[in-house]
Structure formats: C-alpha cells, structure tokens
Design an enzyme around this catalytic site. Structure first.
Site, PDB file in Angstrom:
ATOM      1  N   ASP A  60      -9.850   3.570  -3.618  1.00 34.25           N
ATOM      2  CA  ASP A  60     -10.544   2.351  -3.186  1.00 34.25           C
ATOM      3  C   ASP A  60     -11.947   2.251  -3.777  1.00 34.25           C
ATOM      4  O   ASP A  60     -12.734   3.203  -3.694  1.00 34.25           O
ATOM      5  CB  ASP A  60     -10.664   2.324  -1.664  1.00 34.25           C
ATOM      6  CG  ASP A  60      -9.325   2.112  -1.002  1.00 34.25           C
ATOM      7  OD1 ASP A  60      -8.301   2.084  -1.725  1.00 34.25           O
ATOM      8  OD2 ASP A  60      -9.291   1.975   0.219  1.00 34.25           O
ATOM      9  N   ASP A 114       0.831  -1.203   0.000  1.00 38.44           N
ATOM     10  CA  ASP A 114       0.000   0.000   0.000  1.00 38.44           C
ATOM     11  C   ASP A 114       0.876   1.267   0.000  1.00 38.44           C
ATOM     12  O   ASP A 114       2.105   1.193  -0.021  1.00 38.44           O
ATOM     13  CB  ASP A 114      -0.903  -0.060   1.256  1.00 38.44           C
ATOM     14  CG  ASP A 114      -2.292   0.481   0.991  1.00 38.44           C
ATOM     15  OD1 ASP A 114      -2.424   1.332   0.093  1.00 38.44           O
ATOM     16  OD2 ASP A 114      -3.229   0.077   1.709  1.00 38.44           O
ATOM     17  N   GLU A 152      -0.641   1.913  -5.112  1.00 37.31           N
ATOM     18  CA  GLU A 152      -0.442   3.353  -4.856  1.00 37.31           C
ATOM     19  C   GLU A 152      -1.524   4.185  -5.537  1.00 37.31           C
ATOM     20  O   GLU A 152      -1.360   5.375  -5.759  1.00 37.31           O
ATOM     21  CB  GLU A 152       0.992   3.806  -5.120  1.00 37.31           C
ATOM     22  CG  GLU A 152       1.521   3.691  -6.509  1.00 37.31           C
ATOM     23  CD  GLU A 152       0.921   4.681  -7.470  1.00 37.31           C
ATOM     24  OE1 GLU A 152      -0.022   4.273  -8.194  1.00 37.31           O
ATOM     25  OE2 GLU A 152       1.372   5.834  -7.540  1.00 37.31           O
ATOM     26  N   TRP A 153      -2.657   3.523  -5.833  1.00 36.29           N
ATOM     27  CA  TRP A 153      -3.906   4.170  -6.252  1.00 36.29           C
ATOM     28  C   TRP A 153      -3.812   4.920  -7.586  1.00 36.29           C
ATOM     29  O   TRP A 153      -4.634   5.806  -7.873  1.00 36.29           O
ATOM     30  CB  TRP A 153      -4.433   5.117  -5.158  1.00 36.29           C
ATOM     31  CG  TRP A 153      -4.306   4.551  -3.781  1.00 36.29           C
ATOM     32  CD1 TRP A 153      -4.731   3.317  -3.378  1.00 36.29           C
ATOM     33  CD2 TRP A 153      -3.705   5.162  -2.634  1.00 36.29           C
ATOM     34  NE1 TRP A 153      -4.439   3.130  -2.046  1.00 36.29           N
ATOM     35  CE2 TRP A 153      -3.813   4.243  -1.572  1.00 36.29           C
ATOM     36  CE3 TRP A 153      -3.088   6.397  -2.403  1.00 36.29           C
ATOM     37  CZ2 TRP A 153      -3.322   4.527  -0.295  1.00 36.29           C
ATOM     38  CZ3 TRP A 153      -2.607   6.672  -1.128  1.00 36.29           C
ATOM     39  CH2 TRP A 153      -2.727   5.740  -0.104  1.00 36.29           C
ATOM     40  N   GLY A 154      -2.769   4.630  -8.366  1.00 39.69           N
ATOM     41  CA  GLY A 154      -2.659   5.262  -9.683  1.00 39.69           C
ATOM     42  C   GLY A 154      -2.086   6.668  -9.635  1.00 39.69           C
ATOM     43  O   GLY A 154      -2.027   7.353 -10.657  1.00 39.69           O
TER      44      GLY A 154
HETATM   45  C1  GLA Z   1      -5.887   1.283   1.306  1.00 43.00           C
HETATM   46  C2  GLA Z   1      -5.984   0.313   0.136  1.00 43.00           C
HETATM   47  C3  GLA Z   1      -7.120  -0.660   0.392  1.00 43.00           C
HETATM   48  C4  GLA Z   1      -6.889  -1.425   1.686  1.00 43.00           C
HETATM   49  C5  GLA Z   1      -6.721  -0.435   2.826  1.00 43.00           C
HETATM   50  C6  GLA Z   1      -6.268  -1.116   4.122  1.00 43.00           C
HETATM   51  O1  GLA Z   1      -6.978   2.142   1.391  1.00 43.00           O
HETATM   52  O2  GLA Z   1      -6.154   0.996  -1.063  1.00 43.00           O
HETATM   53  O3  GLA Z   1      -7.261  -1.577  -0.690  1.00 43.00           O
HETATM   54  O4  GLA Z   1      -5.737  -2.227   1.553  1.00 43.00           O
HETATM   55  O5  GLA Z   1      -5.743   0.562   2.523  1.00 43.00           O
HETATM   56  O6  GLA Z   1      -6.085  -0.216   5.167  1.00 43.00           O
END
Ligand code: GLA
Length: 412
Positions: A202, A147, A180-182
C-alpha cells in the site's frame, strides 16, 4: 459427433463473453477510490458528495470516470450467501448508489477480497465468487478491486482467474483490478485475467518510508512505489496495466512539489489514475494538479507505453515515455531536498549540473544508450505551459527539491 457440437457451442459462448471484455481499459483507468482518505469511514453521503464533486470540479470532464468504494461497505451474507451492505452506512442500498453515480455520467466500482475475509475483516469472496459476480452485475458494478488478505494457502493465478471467469459469466463488462500487492509477480501472468494489477504494497501518505520492503502489505511512500516500477514497463499496454497504487495528492502528507512529482511520474508510468483525496473539499492546488490536461494526455496516450528511467544520476533522474506519432514525454526528476540548476543536452539526454559542488555521476547500469531522439522535436513544458524551443538547443532548468519538469517533445 455430440461431444464435438457441445465443444463448439462452449467455444462460441466463451468467445461471446470474452468479446465484451476485450475493449476494457484500453487506456489506464481513471477515477476515485475511497480508501486513501476515508478508510472504513465511508457511507452513501460521502460517496454521493464525491460523485457530485467529480463532476463540479472538472475531474469528470478531464477523464476521471470510476467512483470506487473500497473496503468496509459490506457486513455479512444472508441465509443464501448473498453479500449484504452495511445498512447503517448504506441505508439506500448499493444498487441505488450505483444508479445515482450512473445518473452523473460516471461509472461505479466496488471492492472485495479473494480470501475468506477482506483486510478490514468483512466477508471476502472466497467460495462465493460466482454469487458475488451476480450481485455486482445486479447492482450495476463497472469495476471490481479484489484484494488478497486472509488468502493463506490460495494460489493467486487460480483465485484471480476464478473471479475473472465469474465476472465474465455474469455477463456485465467489469474492469477487474487485482490487488495482490505484486507478491506473485502478476505482470508475468495476469494479462488477460485483470486489466490492472497492483505491483506494490500500500502506498503511504508520505514521500519516503525508507524501511519499506517489497511485498509488505503496509507498503511505502511515493518514491518507494515509484522505484519498484523500473523494469516492469514491458508488461503494460492497452487493457493490461501495472498499478503502483492510488494517488495521495491532496491528502496532506506531500508538499506541493512532491504532489506534482507524484502525479507526473504516475502519468509517465501510464499508471491507473485513482485520486484518493476528499474531492468535495479539495483546494485549488490539488485540483490543478489532478486536472492537468497535458499530463493526463501523457498518461492516456493511446499507444499505452509505460515510461521508464533512462538516466540515473543518483538524486537526479530522467524518465522517458514514447507517445503516438513518434512523439515522446520526458520527465526530469530532482530527488534532492534542495533545488538544483541543470542543463539538459537532448542529444544523449545528458544532464549537467550548474553550480553544484560535485559533478553529476551516472549510475552506469541504468543508462539506456538505446534511447535516442530520431530527428528534431519541439519542446513544450507541461507544468509551465510554455514552448521552450527545439531539441537542438541545450535546455536550462531550475528544479525545486523533490520536484519535476515534464516536457512533451513533438516531432517537427
Ligand atoms: C489492502 C489494499 C488497500 C485497501 C485495503 C482495505 O491493504 O492493498 O488498497 O484496499 O486493503 O482494507
């Protein structure tokens, strides 16, 4: 001479390590992850029951293989810096859990964070990358999700490459899932670092959060994440996948039509398929969606092409995914709340609405005029499991609100 020999040895050692990692995730990885349904409420009982259900529900025989524990399994580090599992939640330890999962013929995945702390404020891997990789190898980890919380001041390329190197030097092949969400557009640099990378914040357990913005950790609903995949198709392929996040099918926030669409569109995208529901207590509809063999085969097609939108009529869209042997998958997606009747002319993938007050209008810049079917194809409906003739005939379809029809086109 000596520096030359050392260099040569280094190259040989590195390429031997690299070899082990070359065959990983040649098709999009499939499994289950604890986060969407259980959050921090995980323990070894839940994970063992999930592994049992993965087998008994038929998910394993349909290709799901990784059981991944997400955040909150860890509490602290010992005096030497080794990561410790929460003794209340995992009294038997992580190695015993991994052994159990392996004994079921499944693979085991774990979670950490490239920053100082995880998103759930547990110890992250920052500064402990090589040590953590050794721990994972000793537990028997086959998959790592890393993450990006609490990573202020860190560079994503450096941080993820460091963990890639740590995993390789620990010597156990581990599928590396970058989360790392892009934010740093990993599709542009991460092939060869991780086998999959998140492209969005997410996913939420709903259809559409209209104000979700790109890059926000809290993310959006199914269609928000879907729309962020357009244009990324050229970056995906065997061993390197765009990841629009885990599935919400079976978590109660989607209707049956929406669940079918979510699953179908993720398969069209060649997305990693990680169920995020309670496998031990899922209903029949959820199980049937998650185990649709034909759809899974579309996702897992060995060519590894990510599908994309070829026609956009606003609330009606057509997605196209090239398959091996010149075959293709087509998904017609109805974003309207109400059902529509349409006619599909395969020649130009033209959609005509039947009995609608307004004619359908093409959103011009998304029309992919370059995609044409080469020859005649047989049409098979993957949800109704019906042969529907050939592509020289016009197809009439009724689509419920927020639902899809998915067709496999097989060359005649
Ligand atoms: C982030 C990630 C999620 C999950 C949470 C856990 O938000 O993007 O997919 O792993 O952390 O805390």
């Amino acid at each position: 001479m000596r520096p030359l020999i050392s260099l040569l040895m280094l190259v040989i050692v590195l390429s031997t390590y690299g070899q082990k990692f070359l065959h990983l995730a040649l098709t999009p990885p499939m499994g289950w992850n604890s986060w969407n349904r259980f959050g921090c409420e995980i323990n070894e009982k839940v994970i063992r029951e999930t592994a049992n259900a993965m087998v008994s529900s038929g998910m394993k025989s349909n290709g799901y293989e990784y059981i991944v524990i997400d955040d909150c399994w860890q509490t602290s580090r010992d005096s030497l810096g080794f990561i410790q599992a929460d003794p209340q939640k995992f009294p038997s330890g992580i190695k015993a859990l991994a052994d159990y999962i392996h004994s079921k013929g499944l693979k085991f995945g774990i979670y950490s964070c490239a920053g100082r702390e995880t998103c759930g404020n547990r110890p992250g891997s920052r500064g402990h990358e090589f040590q953590d990789a050794l721990s994972y190898a000793s537990f028997g980890v086959d998959f790592l999700k890393l993450d990006w919380c609490n990573s202020d001041g860190q560079n994503a390329v450096e941080s993820y490459t460091l963990m890639r190197d740590a995993l390789q030097s620990a010597g156990r092949p581990v599928v590396f899932s970058m989360c790392e969400w892009g934010l740093s557009k990993p599709w542009k640099w991460a092939s060869g670092v991780g086998q999959l990378w998140r492209t969005t914040g997410d996913i939420q357990n709903n259809w559409n959060i209209p104000d979700a913005k790109e890059g926000k950790c809290w993310g959006g609903g199914v269609v928000i994440n879907l729309d962020m995949q357009q244009g990324l198709e050229k970056y995906a392929g065997p061993g390197h996948w765009n990841d629009p996040d885990m599935l919400e099918v079976g978590n109660g926030g989607l209707t049956e039509s929406e669940s079918r669409s979510h699953f179908s569109l993720w398969c069209m995208l060649a997305a990693p398929l990680f169920a995020g529901n309670d496998l031990a207590n899922m209903d029949k509809v959820t199980r049937e969606i998650l185990t649709n063999k034909e759809l899974i085969a579309i996702d897992q097609d060995p060519m590894g092409k990510q599908g994309f939108k070829i026609k956009d009529y606003g609330e009606l869209e057509i997605y196209y995914k090239p398959l091996q042997n010149g075959d293709a998958a087509i998904c017609v997606f109805n974003r309207y709340d109400q059902s529509v009747n349409v006619e599909l002319d395969w020649k130009d993938f033209d959609l005509r609405a039947i009995k609608m007050d307004k004619p359908l209008k093409m959103v011009a810049n998304i029309d992919r005029k370059d995609i044409r079917l080469d020859g005649l194809f047989e049409v098979f409906d993957l949800w109704k499991e019906q042969k529907l003739g050939i592509t020289s005939q016009i197809l009439k379809v009724e689509l419920l609100g927020h639902d899809v029809a998915v067709y496999k086109l097989t060359k005649k």
